[in-house]
Design a protein around this motif. Structure first.
Motif, PDB file in Angstrom:
ATOM      1  N   HIS A  50     -37.480 -28.584 -24.890  1.00 40.63           N
ATOM      2  CA  HIS A  50     -36.762 -28.423 -23.620  1.00 40.63           C
ATOM      3  C   HIS A  50     -37.705 -27.988 -22.496  1.00 40.63           C
ATOM      4  O   HIS A  50     -37.396 -27.081 -21.731  1.00 40.63           O
ATOM      5  N   MET A  53     -36.429 -27.802 -18.846  1.00 39.44           N
ATOM      6  CA  MET A  53     -35.614 -26.661 -18.410  1.00 39.44           C
ATOM      7  C   MET A  53     -36.423 -25.695 -17.542  1.00 39.44           C
ATOM      8  O   MET A  53     -35.883 -25.077 -16.631  1.00 39.44           O
ATOM      9  N   GLU A  64     -29.472 -21.450 -20.889  1.00 38.53           N
ATOM     10  CA  GLU A  64     -29.627 -22.303 -22.066  1.00 38.53           C
ATOM     11  C   GLU A  64     -30.023 -21.478 -23.289  1.00 38.53           C
ATOM     12  O   GLU A  64     -29.519 -21.708 -24.397  1.00 38.53           O
TER      13      GLU A  64
END
Length: 175
Positions: A50, A53, A64
Motif C-alpha cells: 500500500h 497510501m 487504513e
C-alpha cells in the motif's frame, strides 16, 4: 501462534501443579513472538503493498492502519472465542487449524503465481506444524492423558491424525 499460545494457557490454567508454570511461560513466549515479530512482519508487507497510501497523507494511512488492526484483532479475538466455545470439539478445531496453507493457495490462484516458497520452506514448516498435532492426538501415552493435565477430546485418534496428514499432503501438493 497466538492461537497456540491461547491453547497452551487454557490447557494449563485449570491444573494446580507446579508444572503449570512452564506452560504459562511457553504461552507467554509464543505470544511475545507473535506480538513482536509476526505483527511487525505483517506491517512491513502491508506497507509494501500500500505504498500509494503514503502519498495521500498521514490521515489516510492512519485510517487504513486502524482498519487493518481492527480486522486483524477482530479475527484474532473471534477465533479465541470460537476456540473457547468449541472446547469440547477441540480436536476438530485443531484439525481445521491445520489448513494454514489454504490462504496462500488461494492467494497463488488469485494472482496466478506458482512456487511462492521454496520446497525446503514448505516441507519444513509443514513438518514442524504437524509434529505438535500428531503428538497431541496420536501419542497414546502423551502428557494429556487425564492424570495431570486434562484429557484432550478425541485423543488418541488414529483417524484424526490420518486426516491431518492427508490434509497436509493435499495442501503441499497444491502448492
Amino acid at each position: 501462534d497466538a492461537y497456540d499460545s491461547f491453547l497452551h494457557l487454557s490447557v494449563a490454567a485449570p491444573v494446580q501443579v507446579l508444572n503449570t508454570y512452564s506452560f504459562a511461560v511457553v504461552s507467554m513466549l509464543k505470544f511475545s513472538l507473535f506480538a513482536l515479530v509476526e505483527i511487525r512482519y505483517l506491517l512491513l508487507i502491508w506497507r509494501h503493498q500500500h505504498q500509494h497510501m503514503f502519498a495521500e497523507g498521514w490521515e489516510a494511512v492512519r485510517q487504513e492502519l486502524s482498519r487493518v488492526y481492527a480486522q486483524f484483532y477482530g479475527a484474532l479475538v473471534g477465533g479465541l472465542i470460537l476456540i473457547f466455545i468449541a472446547s469440547d470439539y477441540l480436536d476438530f478445531v485443531a484439525l481445521l487449524m491445520q489448513a494454514y496453507w489454504l490462504p496462500q493457495i488461494i492467494h497463488d490462484v488469485r494472482h496466478g503465481s506458482k512456487n511462492s516458497f521454496t520446497h525446503f520452506f514448505i516441507f519444513s514448516i509443514t513438518a514442524t506444524r504437524s509434529l505438535q498435532f500428531l503428538y497431541l492426538w496420536g501419542c497414546p501415552a502423551g502428557i494429556f492423558d487425564g492424570e495431570i493435565y486434562p484429557h484432550l477430546p478425541g485423543a488418541p485418534s488414529f483417524e484424526l491424525c490420518l486426516a491431518a496428514v492427508l490434509l497436509q499432503v493435499m495442501q503441499v501438493s497444491l502448492m
